[in-house]
Design an enzyme around this catalytic site. Sequence first.
Site, PDB file in Angstrom:
ATOM      1  N   GLY A  82       0.829  -1.210   0.000  1.00  0.00           N
ATOM      2  CA  GLY A  82       0.000   0.000   0.000  1.00  0.00           C
ATOM      3  C   GLY A  82       0.856   1.250   0.000  1.00  0.00           C
ATOM      4  N   ARG A  93      13.568  10.067  -2.578  1.00  0.00           N
ATOM      5  CA  ARG A  93      14.465  11.213  -2.823  1.00  0.00           C
ATOM      6  C   ARG A  93      15.747  11.075  -1.987  1.00  0.00           C
ATOM      7  NH1 ARG A  93      14.991  15.936   0.161  1.00  0.00           N
ATOM      8  NH2 ARG A  93      15.686  17.789  -0.975  1.00  0.00           N
ATOM      9  N   VAL A 141      17.029   8.314  -0.663  1.00  0.00           N
ATOM     10  CA  VAL A 141      17.834   7.169  -1.117  1.00  0.00           C
ATOM     11  C   VAL A 141      18.636   7.561  -2.362  1.00  0.00           C
ATOM     12  CG1 VAL A 141      17.694   4.852  -2.138  1.00  0.00           C
ATOM     13  CG2 VAL A 141      16.335   5.396  -0.115  1.00  0.00           C
ATOM     14  N   ARG A 156       0.932  -5.031  -5.902  1.00  0.00           N
ATOM     15  CA  ARG A 156       1.016  -6.292  -5.159  1.00  0.00           C
ATOM     16  C   ARG A 156       1.455  -7.324  -6.210  1.00  0.00           C
ATOM     17  NH1 ARG A 156      -0.861  -4.455   0.125  1.00  0.00           N
ATOM     18  NH2 ARG A 156      -2.424  -2.901  -0.277  1.00  0.00           N
ATOM     19  N   CYS A 157       2.298  -8.230  -5.849  1.00  0.00           N
ATOM     20  CA  CYS A 157       2.831  -9.185  -6.824  1.00  0.00           C
ATOM     21  C   CYS A 157       2.876 -10.580  -6.224  1.00  0.00           C
ATOM     22  CB  CYS A 157       4.230  -8.730  -7.251  1.00  0.00           C
ATOM     23  SG  CYS A 157       5.065  -9.902  -8.319  1.00  0.00           S
ATOM     24  N   GLY A 197       5.524  -2.220   3.684  1.00  0.00           N
ATOM     25  CA  GLY A 197       5.067  -2.731   4.973  1.00  0.00           C
ATOM     26  C   GLY A 197       5.532  -4.154   5.222  1.00  0.00           C
ATOM     27  N   ASP A 198       4.789  -4.817   6.065  1.00  0.00           N
ATOM     28  CA  ASP A 198       5.079  -6.171   6.509  1.00  0.00           C
ATOM     29  C   ASP A 198       5.322  -7.156   5.337  1.00  0.00           C
ATOM     30  OD1 ASP A 198       4.629  -8.201   8.796  1.00  0.00           O
ATOM     31  OD2 ASP A 198       3.213  -8.829   7.253  1.00  0.00           O
ATOM     32  N   THR A 220       4.265   2.541   5.519  1.00  0.00           N
ATOM     33  CA  THR A 220       2.874   2.076   5.575  1.00  0.00           C
ATOM     34  C   THR A 220       2.103   2.964   6.542  1.00  0.00           C
ATOM     35  OG1 THR A 220       1.417   0.271   6.283  1.00  0.00           O
ATOM     36  CG2 THR A 220       3.588   0.276   7.253  1.00  0.00           C
ATOM     37  N   ASP A 255      -0.297   2.168   8.365  1.00  0.00           N
ATOM     38  CA  ASP A 255      -0.896   1.428   9.483  1.00  0.00           C
ATOM     39  C   ASP A 255      -0.104   1.475  10.795  1.00  0.00           C
ATOM     40  OD1 ASP A 255      -2.929   0.680   7.824  1.00  0.00           O
ATOM     41  OD2 ASP A 255      -2.053  -1.266   7.304  1.00  0.00           O
ATOM     42  N   ASP A 308       1.997  -0.682  11.752  1.00  0.00           N
ATOM     43  CA  ASP A 308       1.838  -2.031  12.307  1.00  0.00           C
ATOM     44  C   ASP A 308       3.140  -2.826  12.362  1.00  0.00           C
ATOM     45  OD1 ASP A 308       2.078  -2.263   9.590  1.00  0.00           O
ATOM     46  OD2 ASP A 308       0.421  -3.649   9.311  1.00  0.00           O
ATOM     47  N   ARG A 331      -6.248  -2.811   9.954  1.00  0.00           N
ATOM     48  CA  ARG A 331      -6.820  -4.166  10.001  1.00  0.00           C
ATOM     49  C   ARG A 331      -6.486  -4.872  11.312  1.00  0.00           C
ATOM     50  NH1 ARG A 331      -4.253  -5.960   4.664  1.00  0.00           N
ATOM     51  NH2 ARG A 331      -3.258  -3.981   5.094  1.00  0.00           N
ATOM     52  N   GLU A 343     -10.991  -0.437  11.095  1.00  0.00           N
ATOM     53  CA  GLU A 343     -11.753  -1.292  10.168  1.00  0.00           C
ATOM     54  C   GLU A 343     -11.668  -2.783  10.513  1.00  0.00           C
ATOM     55  OE1 GLU A 343     -10.174  -0.917   6.178  1.00  0.00           O
ATOM     56  OE2 GLU A 343      -8.129  -1.197   6.897  1.00  0.00           O
ATOM     57  N   ILE A 398      -8.987   7.977   1.385  1.00  0.00           N
ATOM     58  CA  ILE A 398      -8.541   9.364   1.600  1.00  0.00           C
ATOM     59  C   ILE A 398      -7.377   9.363   2.611  1.00  0.00           C
ATOM     60  CG2 ILE A 398     -10.133   9.915   3.497  1.00  0.00           C
ATOM     61  CD1 ILE A 398     -10.616  12.588   2.154  1.00  0.00           C
TER      62      ILE A 398
HETATM   63  P1  ATP Z   1       0.753  -2.535   3.572  1.00  0.00           P
HETATM   64  O1  ATP Z   1       1.063  -2.857   5.006  1.00  0.00           O
HETATM   65  O2  ATP Z   1       0.653  -1.086   3.334  1.00  0.00           O
HETATM   66  O3  ATP Z   1      -0.375  -3.344   3.010  1.00  0.00           O
HETATM   67  P2  ATP Z   1       2.674  -4.424   2.583  1.00  0.00           P
HETATM   68  O4  ATP Z   1       4.092  -4.274   2.163  1.00  0.00           O
HETATM   69  O5  ATP Z   1       2.412  -5.246   3.811  1.00  0.00           O
HETATM   70  O6  ATP Z   1       2.063  -2.982   2.719  1.00  0.00           O
HETATM   71  P3  ATP Z   1       1.628  -6.546   0.896  1.00  0.00           P
HETATM   72  O7  ATP Z   1       0.681  -6.495  -0.252  1.00  0.00           O
HETATM   73  O8  ATP Z   1       1.316  -7.432   2.015  1.00  0.00           O
HETATM   74  O9  ATP Z   1       1.841  -5.021   1.362  1.00  0.00           O
HETATM   75  O10 ATP Z   1       3.064  -6.986   0.331  1.00  0.00           O
HETATM   76  C1  ATP Z   1       3.647  -6.347  -0.799  1.00  0.00           C
HETATM   77  C2  ATP Z   1       4.284  -7.362  -1.705  1.00  0.00           C
HETATM   78  O11 ATP Z   1       5.349  -8.043  -1.024  1.00  0.00           O
HETATM   79  C3  ATP Z   1       3.381  -8.487  -2.181  1.00  0.00           C
HETATM   80  O12 ATP Z   1       2.579  -8.135  -3.274  1.00  0.00           O
HETATM   81  C4  ATP Z   1       4.384  -9.567  -2.564  1.00  0.00           C
HETATM   82  O13 ATP Z   1       4.932  -9.315  -3.842  1.00  0.00           O
HETATM   83  C5  ATP Z   1       5.491  -9.366  -1.524  1.00  0.00           C
HETATM   84  N1  ATP Z   1       5.325 -10.356  -0.437  1.00  0.00           N
HETATM   85  C6  ATP Z   1       4.406 -10.363   0.552  1.00  0.00           C
HETATM   86  N2  ATP Z   1       4.537 -11.434   1.367  1.00  0.00           N
HETATM   87  C7  ATP Z   1       5.582 -12.135   0.872  1.00  0.00           C
HETATM   88  C8  ATP Z   1       6.237 -13.354   1.257  1.00  0.00           C
HETATM   89  N3  ATP Z   1       5.842 -14.069   2.315  1.00  0.00           N
HETATM   90  N4  ATP Z   1       7.274 -13.789   0.490  1.00  0.00           N
HETATM   91  C9  ATP Z   1       7.689 -13.092  -0.575  1.00  0.00           C
HETATM   92  N5  ATP Z   1       7.129 -11.921  -0.993  1.00  0.00           N
HETATM   93  C10 ATP Z   1       6.094 -11.455  -0.286  1.00  0.00           C
END
Ligand code: ATP
Length: 319
Positions: free
Chosen positions: A11, A21, A23, A72-73, A102-103, A125, A127, A129, A171, A222, A250
């Site tokens: 996110g 910037r 980095v 997200r991937c 994030g996490d 992030t 959150d 968290d 969350r 939420e 927002i």
């Molecule tokens: P936010 O807390 O704002 O949601 P986030 O970094 O936690 O941010 P995620 O969608 O959970 O958001 O993770 C971002 C991307 O990190 C994922 O789309 C995926 O490509 C990669 N990712 C997440 N978990 C794993 C994992 N266990 N192993 C490898 N890659 C991961």
Amino acid sequence: MKRIAVLTSGGDAPGMNAAIRAVVRYSIYNGLQVFGVKRGYKGLIEGDLKEMTIPSVGDIIHRGGTILRSARCLEFQEEIGREKALNILNIFKIDGLVAIGGDGTFRGAMALSEMGFPVIGVPGTIDNDLSYTDYTIGFDTSVNTVLDAVTKLRDTTSSHERVSVVQVMGRNCGDIALYAGLGGGAEAVIVPEVEFDMDKLSENVSSSMNRGKNQSIILVAEGVGSAEEICKKLQEKTGLEARTTILGHIQRGGNPTSNDRVLASKLGQKAVQCLIEGKSSRVVGIRSNEIIDMDIHEALKMERKFDMNMYNLINILAR
Ligand code: ATP
């Protein structure tokens, strides 16, 4: 260490641009070449990398979102996806990666570092968290966005002598509700960390209104459940008029606050410093006002501490 890459993932959060910037410019200041990866791990797998220059990060410190985009991937969660990413990093002769997110982003960073590639995580992030750091980039801006909304809601809520139930993001972590609740003078906050009692809440709201209070604001994270349902029940139990407001995305936007810009700049610098010092598999953060780095495995294992004092203070000050 000659060439590094930077990406934003998960996110988006206000202040990510300020981190990019920092980095980019701190790397160039230290004689490194730096590449920006588009759309997080997705762009890494696809080879969507471009060299960044000093002007390429000009005029972005104050902007929300991320100029590198985010995505997200799912493919990166599989070893085969990470092999592809590693191959791209080798083709571009990248020696180290800064992953801002994030996490989930950190879990990806950890997996990549376990394959022998140096990665440093920067907490971005809204959150808040991530347990190892007191604050994440974007959290302060998000709280201020909620506060701004609460301030506006107070006008209409008090004019009609109503109760406003406001749903905010979070969350598994109620920090946005907690900080905006204390700063916004909420009647109560409902967060995933503390079990809540509908009867007690209704009693408190009724007694506050009976002592002459002309409005009550309740913030709901939420992750707890539907603010709409809480609002309906509250109305039934108290006989007061109540309205729900769902703030939604927002909370992710807007110009980063000074706190987020300063934090992002310091953390961006620290991440590059870590790579220059030959560190890998680390995350950077802030603890007791000091910029720190620590092992990514340890950081992800740490349990979150919820600030019960703040939670109790909200209730004390509302009476
Ligand atoms: P936010 O807390 O704002 O949601 P986030 O970094 O936690 O941010 P995620 O969608 O959970 O958001 O993770 C971002 C991307 O990190 C994922 O789309 C995926 O490509 C990669 N990712 C997440 N978990 C794993 C994992 N266990 N192993 C490898 N890659 C991961």
